[in-house]
Design a protein around this motif. Sequence first.
Motif, PDB file in Angstrom:
ATOM      1  N   ASP A  19       0.854  -1.187   0.000  1.00 59.02           N
ATOM      2  CA  ASP A  19       0.000   0.000   0.000  1.00 59.02           C
ATOM      3  C   ASP A  19       0.888   1.235   0.000  1.00 59.02           C
ATOM      4  OD1 ASP A  19      -2.297   1.480  -0.065  1.00 59.02           O
ATOM      5  OD2 ASP A  19      -2.847   1.144   2.031  1.00 59.02           O
ATOM      6  N   GLU A  20       0.260   2.392  -0.225  1.00 60.89           N
ATOM      7  CA  GLU A  20       1.016   3.640  -0.272  1.00 60.89           C
ATOM      8  C   GLU A  20       0.359   4.699   0.598  1.00 60.89           C
ATOM      9  OE1 GLU A  20      -0.840   6.200  -1.583  1.00 60.89           O
ATOM     10  OE2 GLU A  20      -2.365   4.756  -2.140  1.00 60.89           O
ATOM     11  N   ASP A  48      -6.957  -0.113   8.590  1.00 60.27           N
ATOM     12  CA  ASP A  48      -6.593   0.981   7.694  1.00 60.27           C
ATOM     13  C   ASP A  48      -5.875   2.056   8.506  1.00 60.27           C
ATOM     14  OD1 ASP A  48      -6.449   3.126   5.961  1.00 60.27           O
ATOM     15  OD2 ASP A  48      -8.585   3.195   5.531  1.00 60.27           O
ATOM     16  N   ASP A 111      -3.372  -2.769  -2.506  1.00 59.92           N
ATOM     17  CA  ASP A 111      -4.543  -1.936  -2.266  1.00 59.92           C
ATOM     18  C   ASP A 111      -4.891  -1.141  -3.522  1.00 59.92           C
ATOM     19  OD1 ASP A 111      -6.525  -0.647  -0.511  1.00 59.92           O
ATOM     20  OD2 ASP A 111      -5.341   1.152  -0.890  1.00 59.92           O
ATOM     21  N   CYS A 125      -5.295  -7.143  -6.953  1.00 60.74           N
ATOM     22  CA  CYS A 125      -5.675  -5.825  -6.452  1.00 60.74           C
ATOM     23  C   CYS A 125      -6.992  -5.919  -5.691  1.00 60.74           C
ATOM     24  CB  CYS A 125      -5.834  -4.839  -7.607  1.00 60.74           C
ATOM     25  SG  CYS A 125      -4.316  -4.505  -8.514  1.00 60.74           S
ATOM     26  N   ASP A 130      -6.869  -1.967   2.229  1.00 61.11           N
ATOM     27  CA  ASP A 130      -6.227  -1.574   3.487  1.00 61.11           C
ATOM     28  C   ASP A 130      -7.148  -1.718   4.688  1.00 61.11           C
ATOM     29  OD1 ASP A 130      -7.861   0.466   2.664  1.00 61.11           O
ATOM     30  OD2 ASP A 130      -6.350   2.042   2.776  1.00 61.11           O
ATOM     31  N   ILE A 136      -2.402  -6.058   3.977  1.00 61.13           N
ATOM     32  CA  ILE A 136      -2.375  -4.759   3.299  1.00 61.13           C
ATOM     33  C   ILE A 136      -2.490  -3.640   4.333  1.00 61.13           C
ATOM     34  CG2 ILE A 136      -3.521  -3.269   1.618  1.00 61.13           C
ATOM     35  CD1 ILE A 136      -4.351  -5.695   0.045  1.00 61.13           C
ATOM     36  N   SER A 137      -3.271  -3.875   5.370  1.00 61.83           N
ATOM     37  CA  SER A 137      -3.344  -2.913   6.472  1.00 61.83           C
ATOM     38  C   SER A 137      -1.966  -2.676   7.069  1.00 61.83           C
ATOM     39  CB  SER A 137      -4.293  -3.413   7.566  1.00 61.83           C
ATOM     40  OG  SER A 137      -5.591  -3.624   7.088  1.00 61.83           O
ATOM     41  N   SER A 140      -0.084  -0.436   4.836  1.00 61.14           N
ATOM     42  CA  SER A 140      -0.584   0.940   4.903  1.00 61.14           C
ATOM     43  C   SER A 140      -0.046   1.650   6.134  1.00 61.14           C
ATOM     44  CB  SER A 140      -2.116   0.958   4.885  1.00 61.14           C
ATOM     45  OG  SER A 140      -2.673   0.642   6.146  1.00 61.14           O
TER      46      SER A 140
END
Length: 202
Positions: A19-20, A48, A111, A125, A130, A136-137, A140
């Motif tokens: 993630d970004e 998130d 994400d 994807c 997130d 993915i969280s 993030s």
Amino acid sequence: MKHQKYYLSKKSKLIAGVDEAGCGSLAGSVIAAAVILHPTQPVFGLADSKKLSNNKRFNLYKNIIQNSLDWGIGSANVAEIDRFNILQARLLAMKRAVQNLSITPDLILIDGNHAPRFVETPYQCFKKGDSRIPIISAASIIAKVTRDQDMVMLDIQYPKYGFAQNKGYPTAFHLNQLELYGPISHHRKSFAPIKHKIFSHQ
């Protein structure tokens, strides 16, 4: 919110979340993170990063760093953002984050709706990943804390803009300071509030 399911083949043992942070900011680099969590050392409370308090987010950041199998950071600077556009810069930062892992994952979970092209590694994807997929969280959180730290350092150099508080986002305060002092080299000249504004200080 229920965790989102993803396809996991028998060969997919090492999963990286990506993630970004910083896409909507008017200043600074976009920062991406790739994280491979440890299968036997779970990190509880992942969510998130935008929905966590500063203290909770930083404590999770330390926990992820200490207990993950691997993590990597990638960035795209302001010049790259202005040259390519924010979407392409985001994908570039994500690709660099994965490249900076010392372990090659079997599967990459990203994400959003767009992903950089990974030739040798399967990837998927997930919209709002997130908040739906813990790994993915984790990415993030790493990306958000890393970028926030960068903006705090920028605030020390340029205290007039309040980067430590607004992180370069178009808050009323930040826009007012831009009106008063004009942009600096760390501002994204291709973004509308700056691109379409003629500052008296230029």
